[in-house]
Each structure stands twice: as structure tokens, then as C-alpha cells.
Design a protein around this motif. Structure first.
Motif, PDB file in Angstrom:
ATOM      1  N   LYS A 181      28.873  49.167  43.876  1.00  0.00           N
ATOM      2  CA  LYS A 181      29.739  50.293  44.228  1.00  0.00           C
ATOM      3  C   LYS A 181      31.193  49.890  44.060  1.00  0.00           C
ATOM      4  CE  LYS A 181      27.663  53.403  47.487  1.00  0.00           C
ATOM      5  NZ  LYS A 181      27.611  53.806  48.902  1.00  0.00           N
ATOM      6  N   VAL A 182      31.869  50.521  43.118  1.00  0.00           N
ATOM      7  CA  VAL A 182      33.250  50.152  42.801  1.00  0.00           C
ATOM      8  C   VAL A 182      34.166  51.354  43.036  1.00  0.00           C
ATOM      9  CG1 VAL A 182      34.797  49.210  41.050  1.00  0.00           C
ATOM     10  CG2 VAL A 182      32.384  48.533  41.050  1.00  0.00           C
ATOM     11  N   CYS A 183      35.210  51.132  43.811  1.00  0.00           N
ATOM     12  CA  CYS A 183      36.122  52.209  44.178  1.00  0.00           C
ATOM     13  C   CYS A 183      37.391  52.175  43.325  1.00  0.00           C
ATOM     14  CB  CYS A 183      36.508  52.037  45.653  1.00  0.00           C
ATOM     15  SG  CYS A 183      37.482  53.390  46.329  1.00  0.00           S
ATOM     16  N   SER A 184      37.835  53.347  42.908  1.00  0.00           N
ATOM     17  CA  SER A 184      39.176  53.465  42.340  1.00  0.00           C
ATOM     18  C   SER A 184      39.704  54.851  42.692  1.00  0.00           C
ATOM     19  CB  SER A 184      39.176  53.218  40.831  1.00  0.00           C
ATOM     20  OG  SER A 184      40.502  52.879  40.428  1.00  0.00           O
ATOM     21  N   ILE A 185      40.902  55.166  42.214  1.00  0.00           N
ATOM     22  CA  ILE A 185      41.481  56.410  42.720  1.00  0.00           C
ATOM     23  C   ILE A 185      41.697  57.473  41.645  1.00  0.00           C
ATOM     24  CG2 ILE A 185      42.562  55.178  44.643  1.00  0.00           C
ATOM     25  CD1 ILE A 185      45.249  55.855  43.285  1.00  0.00           C
ATOM     26  N   LYS A 186      41.673  58.688  42.138  1.00  0.00           N
ATOM     27  CA  LYS A 186      41.803  59.862  41.267  1.00  0.00           C
ATOM     28  C   LYS A 186      43.090  59.790  40.445  1.00  0.00           C
ATOM     29  CE  LYS A 186      39.445  63.202  44.264  1.00  0.00           C
ATOM     30  NZ  LYS A 186      39.212  62.523  45.531  1.00  0.00           N
ATOM     31  N   GLY A 187      42.979  60.164  39.186  1.00  0.00           N
ATOM     32  CA  GLY A 187      44.166  60.242  38.343  1.00  0.00           C
ATOM     33  C   GLY A 187      44.659  58.893  37.856  1.00  0.00           C
ATOM     34  N   SER A 188      43.872  57.826  38.056  1.00  0.00           N
ATOM     35  CA  SER A 188      44.323  56.501  37.606  1.00  0.00           C
ATOM     36  C   SER A 188      43.563  56.081  36.350  1.00  0.00           C
ATOM     37  CB  SER A 188      44.127  55.452  38.711  1.00  0.00           C
ATOM     38  OG  SER A 188      42.759  55.131  38.860  1.00  0.00           O
TER      39      SER A 188
ATOM     40  N   LEU B  10      36.587  46.645  53.150  1.00  0.00           N
ATOM     41  CA  LEU B  10      36.546  45.809  54.360  1.00  0.00           C
ATOM     42  C   LEU B  10      35.429  46.249  55.298  1.00  0.00           C
ATOM     43  CD1 LEU B  10      40.384  45.390  54.984  1.00  0.00           C
ATOM     44  CD2 LEU B  10      38.765  43.579  54.349  1.00  0.00           C
ATOM     45  N   ALA B  11      35.104  47.541  55.264  1.00  0.00           N
ATOM     46  CA  ALA B  11      34.034  48.064  56.132  1.00  0.00           C
ATOM     47  C   ALA B  11      32.651  47.818  55.530  1.00  0.00           C
ATOM     48  CB  ALA B  11      34.259  49.556  56.362  1.00  0.00           C
ATOM     49  N   GLY B  12      32.610  47.262  54.325  1.00  0.00           N
ATOM     50  CA  GLY B  12      31.323  46.945  53.693  1.00  0.00           C
ATOM     51  C   GLY B  12      30.644  48.139  53.053  1.00  0.00           C
ATOM     52  N   ARG B  13      31.352  49.231  52.902  1.00  0.00           N
ATOM     53  CA  ARG B  13      30.720  50.424  52.316  1.00  0.00           C
ATOM     54  C   ARG B  13      30.761  50.432  50.789  1.00  0.00           C
ATOM     55  NH1 ARG B  13      33.974  53.303  56.039  1.00  0.00           N
ATOM     56  NH2 ARG B  13      32.993  53.199  58.078  1.00  0.00           N
ATOM     57  N   ILE B  14      31.651  49.664  50.211  1.00  0.00           N
ATOM     58  CA  ILE B  14      31.689  49.499  48.758  1.00  0.00           C
ATOM     59  C   ILE B  14      31.753  47.995  48.458  1.00  0.00           C
ATOM     60  CG2 ILE B  14      32.828  51.723  48.261  1.00  0.00           C
ATOM     61  CD1 ILE B  14      35.397  49.818  47.849  1.00  0.00           C
ATOM     62  N   ASP B  15      31.573  47.648  47.174  1.00  0.00           N
ATOM     63  CA  ASP B  15      31.519  46.221  46.822  1.00  0.00           C
ATOM     64  C   ASP B  15      32.803  45.706  46.185  1.00  0.00           C
ATOM     65  OD1 ASP B  15      28.699  45.990  47.515  1.00  0.00           O
ATOM     66  OD2 ASP B  15      28.363  47.283  45.772  1.00  0.00           O
ATOM     67  N   ALA B  16      33.566  46.590  45.569  1.00  0.00           N
ATOM     68  CA  ALA B  16      34.796  46.139  44.886  1.00  0.00           C
ATOM     69  C   ALA B  16      35.765  47.304  44.741  1.00  0.00           C
ATOM     70  CB  ALA B  16      34.459  45.583  43.503  1.00  0.00           C
ATOM     71  N   VAL B  17      37.033  46.959  44.574  1.00  0.00           N
ATOM     72  CA  VAL B  17      38.052  47.958  44.233  1.00  0.00           C
ATOM     73  C   VAL B  17      38.587  47.558  42.867  1.00  0.00           C
ATOM     74  CG1 VAL B  17      40.278  49.001  44.867  1.00  0.00           C
ATOM     75  CG2 VAL B  17      38.744  48.161  46.667  1.00  0.00           C
ATOM     76  N   THR B  18      38.735  48.538  41.976  1.00  0.00           N
ATOM     77  CA  THR B  18      39.373  48.194  40.712  1.00  0.00           C
ATOM     78  C   THR B  18      40.653  49.004  40.512  1.00  0.00           C
ATOM     79  OG1 THR B  18      39.136  47.915  38.323  1.00  0.00           O
ATOM     80  CG2 THR B  18      38.033  49.828  39.273  1.00  0.00           C
ATOM     81  N   THR B  19      41.672  48.297  40.124  1.00  0.00           N
ATOM     82  CA  THR B  19      42.926  48.863  39.627  1.00  0.00           C
ATOM     83  C   THR B  19      43.733  47.706  39.049  1.00  0.00           C
ATOM     84  OG1 THR B  19      44.816  50.292  40.023  1.00  0.00           O
ATOM     85  CG2 THR B  19      44.243  48.790  41.825  1.00  0.00           C
ATOM     86  N   ASP B  20      45.028  47.919  38.859  1.00  0.00           N
ATOM     87  CA  ASP B  20      45.847  46.872  38.239  1.00  0.00           C
ATOM     88  C   ASP B  20      45.866  45.600  39.087  1.00  0.00           C
ATOM     89  OD1 ASP B  20      46.380  48.954  36.549  1.00  0.00           O
ATOM     90  OD2 ASP B  20      48.374  49.348  37.371  1.00  0.00           O
ATOM     91  N   ASP B  21      45.856  44.458  38.401  1.00  0.00           N
ATOM     92  CA  ASP B  21      45.916  43.166  39.108  1.00  0.00           C
ATOM     93  C   ASP B  21      47.141  43.079  40.025  1.00  0.00           C
ATOM     94  OD1 ASP B  21      47.573  43.168  36.872  1.00  0.00           O
ATOM     95  OD2 ASP B  21      47.083  41.122  36.243  1.00  0.00           O
ATOM     96  N   SER B  22      48.250  43.659  39.594  1.00  0.00           N
ATOM     97  CA  SER B  22      49.489  43.626  40.399  1.00  0.00           C
ATOM     98  C   SER B  22      49.264  44.268  41.774  1.00  0.00           C
ATOM     99  CB  SER B  22      50.602  44.368  39.661  1.00  0.00           C
ATOM    100  OG  SER B  22      50.138  45.658  39.282  1.00  0.00           O
ATOM    101  N   ILE B  23      48.556  45.375  41.792  1.00  0.00           N
ATOM    102  CA  ILE B  23      48.292  46.096  43.051  1.00  0.00           C
ATOM    103  C   ILE B  23      47.288  45.311  43.893  1.00  0.00           C
ATOM    104  CG2 ILE B  23      47.376  48.227  44.056  1.00  0.00           C
ATOM    105  CD1 ILE B  23      48.223  49.658  41.425  1.00  0.00           C
ATOM    106  N   LEU B  24      46.227  44.847  43.243  1.00  0.00           N
ATOM    107  CA  LEU B  24      45.165  44.143  43.979  1.00  0.00           C
ATOM    108  C   LEU B  24      45.668  42.834  44.584  1.00  0.00           C
ATOM    109  CD1 LEU B  24      42.218  44.747  41.495  1.00  0.00           C
ATOM    110  CD2 LEU B  24      42.804  46.047  43.552  1.00  0.00           C
ATOM    111  N   LYS B  25      46.524  42.136  43.855  1.00  0.00           N
ATOM    112  CA  LYS B  25      47.075  40.882  44.386  1.00  0.00           C
ATOM    113  C   LYS B  25      47.909  41.144  45.628  1.00  0.00           C
ATOM    114  CE  LYS B  25      46.884  38.005  40.324  1.00  0.00           C
ATOM    115  NZ  LYS B  25      47.503  37.730  39.055  1.00  0.00           N
ATOM    116  N   GLY B  26      48.570  42.283  45.658  1.00  0.00           N
ATOM    117  CA  GLY B  26      49.359  42.660  46.829  1.00  0.00           C
ATOM    118  C   GLY B  26      48.476  42.848  48.051  1.00  0.00           C
ATOM    119  N   PHE B  27      47.359  43.525  47.882  1.00  0.00           N
ATOM    120  CA  PHE B  27      46.436  43.715  49.014  1.00  0.00           C
ATOM    121  C   PHE B  27      45.820  42.377  49.435  1.00  0.00           C
ATOM    122  CE2 PHE B  27      46.413  48.225  47.634  1.00  0.00           C
ATOM    123  CZ  PHE B  27      46.662  48.811  48.864  1.00  0.00           C
ATOM    124  N   ALA B  28      45.461  41.553  48.462  1.00  0.00           N
ATOM    125  CA  ALA B  28      44.858  40.254  48.788  1.00  0.00           C
ATOM    126  C   ALA B  28      45.856  39.353  49.511  1.00  0.00           C
ATOM    127  CB  ALA B  28      44.349  39.577  47.513  1.00  0.00           C
TER     128      ALA B  28
END
Ligand code: GLU
Length: 306
Positions: free
Chosen positions: A181-188, A217-235
Motif C-alpha cells: 500500500k503506497v500513498c501519494s497525493i492528488k494532483g502530484s 506511522l499508524a501502520g495503515r499503509i506501507d510507504a509514501v512516495t513523492t520527491d526525495d526532497s520532501i520525504l527527506k524532510g519528513f524523515a
């Protein structure tokens, strides 16, 4: 050259990491994450404001001058990039600084900026309807969008990647997503990418990245995909629970969105970007914002007339 830690820290205290939100609205991003630590003690960076700046033939510039405010569209829930602290209403991050630097070249001080937040699926409409004078928010230049809006830039090159929980062992990159289960956002653009059958992912589509991260974080999905720049910020904000895995698997060139007809404004923004890459301001901004989340500095691509 490697950026030494002491130099980086000096740059942090000397540079602007915050910009005051002035009448921000439309804040639909549901941002309740904490601000990046580096922004909390940051001082205000003063970009020299051009006196009597003129952008001949730009309707947006003319309107901004008449109202005495520049209206800039941005993200509000992307740490180190475009972030709005919900308590102080202060904005911080790489995109905010780039937008503020450009505003100074157009003759507008930080106090004369009115920020408006728009999620990814709202950008073309906001720009085309003149709700903003320009938009700076991890906005990839592509042909579909170019039919509706113009782009100055690019000013940064990113690539889609994957954010997972720290204890995740199965997902190591784009070839290990089958049935996940991979999450991303509308319009991206990463949402469009991950929907391709070759990934075999079960795609979950939400409105903003904060919601994807909460689901992860709640374990409902397995990964988030978007730009590495954004993901590194969350990490970087939550390193004990999150990590970025794999190699970037798309190319995302960030542009500054402008009205498609407003070629004069686009040219003026391109001039500002080129000038500040040359004079080192761009690199200082990068090192004091996005660079703190673990992204490596690379020279930005040369600007073009998109
Ligand atoms: N850069 C990508 C895009 O413009 C993803 C980041 C975002 O949603 O802003 O769609």
C-alpha cells in the motif's frame, strides 16, 4: 567541496529560515507537524530589496504594485521546503526563501508578501485564476501543466523516492512495491507514476503529505512516495520512526508557477534566479534549509523559458 559543519552552523544563524505569514489563507494542508528544529532559533534573513523595480508589461507585477502586496502561493506542510508553523504562523524552508528572495528583486519586502497555501491539486487553478502572483512549492515543470500555466526556473532537481517506517525490511526500492500500500497525493506527479502497472502497488490517494505520513506511522499503509526532497524532510523530523529508501526513480524539475501569458514576470524571475545562483545566495539558502534534512547540494539546472 564538502560543507563543513562549523560553516553550516554559522550560515544557519546568519540566514533567514523564517518568513512572516501575512494574511495567509486557504491553509488546507492540515499541518500539525512540528517545525524543523533549525527554524526555531533562526533569524530573519534580509535580502536586499530592489528600489524602484519595474517589470515592464507584467500584469501580475502591476497589480501587486497597485495593492502594495505580492501574493505568493506555497505549501505549508513540507518541512525544510514550504512549512507554516501553526502556532506562530511563520513560514520556513527552501521554497519560502527562494520566493522571498525573488520578491526582494521585484521590490517587495517580507512584510509586503501575502502567503497563500495551496495543495498540489489546486495549483494550476490558483495560478490561472490569478489567486497568486506566483507559486513556489515543489512544483514540477511538465507538459501537461505547461498547457495551463507558465514556469520560471527550474531552480531545483528532485526525484520520486520512498518513505517507509524505520523497521521496514521488505521495501528497499521501486522494484519491491508489488502488493504494497503506497500513498501519494492528488494532483502530484509521483501519484501518476506510482499508478503505473509496472509497480504493482496498491495506491492510496490523499490530499496532502502530512496525511500520508500519519497513515504510514499508524501502520495503515506501507510507504509514501513523492520527491526525495520532501520525504527527506519528513524523515529528518522523525528519524527514529521513518527512513527514505531506494534511489530516486523520476526527474522532477522545480519551477516557479506564473500566469501563462505573463512572460515579463517569468523573465524577471528567471533573472533573479540566475543572479542569485551566481552570487552564492542560492547555495546559502539551500544549505540553511533543505541541506539540513540530508539532501546533498547540487548546482541547479540552468533556467529556461517554459
Ligand atoms: N514535484 C511533484 C509535483 O509537482 C511532487 C511534489 C508535490 O506534490 O508538490 O507534483
Amino acid at each position: 567541496m564538502k560543507f563543513r559543519k562549523s560553516a553550516a552552523m554559522a550560515a544557519v544563524s546568519a540566514l533567514a529560515l523564517t518568513a512572516t505569514a501575512c494574511g495567509g489563507e486557504n491553509s488546507s494542508a492540515g499541518n500539525d507537524a512540528k517545525a524543523p528544529a533549525a527554524t526555531e532559533s533562526a533569524k530573519t534573513w534580509k535580502y536586499p530589496v530592489a528600489k524602484d523595480a519595474q517589470v515592464e508589461g507584467s500584469p501580475a507585477f502591476k497589480a501587486a504594485k497597485a495593492r502594495g502586496k505580492l501574493i505568493i502561493g506555497a505549501k505549508s506542510d513540507q518541512p525544510y521546503l514550504g512549512f507554516e508553523d501553526q502556532a506562530t504562523k511563520k513560514r520556513s524552508g527552501f521554497d519560502i526563501e527562494i520566493a522571498t528572495m525573488v520578491a526582494a528583486d521585484l521590490g517587495f519586502t517580507p512584510d509586503q508578501i501575502q502567503w497563500k497555501s495551496f495543495n498540489s491539486d489546486q495549483r494550476e487553478t490558483a495560478i490561472a485564476q490569478g489567486q497568486v502572483d506566483y507559486y513556489v512549492g515543489t512544483y514540477s515543470i511538465n507538459s501537461k501543466r505547461k498547457k495551463k500555466v507558465g514556469f520560471a526556473g527550474p531552480y531545483y532537481k528532485a526525484g520520486a523516492d520512498l518513505l517507509v517506517r524505520k523497521d521496514e525490511a521488505d521495501i528497499t526500492g521501486k522494484t519491491s512495491l508489488t502488493g504494497k500500500k503506497v500513498c501519494s497525493i492528488k494532483g502530484s506527479t509521483p501519484l501518476q507514476e506510482i499508478q503505473k502497472p509496472e509497480y504493482g502497488a496498491r495506491v492510496v490517494e490523499l490530499g496532502n503529505y502530512t496525511d500520508c505520513v500519519k497513515q504510514l506511522l499508524a501502520g495503515r499503509i506501507d510507504a509514501v512516495t513523492t520527491d526525495d526532497s520532501i520525504l527527506k524532510g519528513f524523515a529528518a523530523q522523525d528519524p527514529t520512526r521513518l527512513k527514505v529508501v531506494g534511489e530516486p526513480f523520476t526527474t522532477e524539475l522545480y519551477g516557479i508557477g506564473v500566469d501563462k501569458q505573463d512572460k515579463a514576470l517569468r523573465a524577471a524571475i528567471n533573472e533573479s534566479l540566475t543572479k542569485h545562483v551566481k552570487d552564492g545566495t542560492y547555495k546559502k539558502i539551500y544549505n540553511s534549509t533543505l541541506g539540513l534534512s540530508g539532501s546533498m547540494y547540487t548546482e541547479p539546472p540552468a533556467v529556461n523559458n517554459y
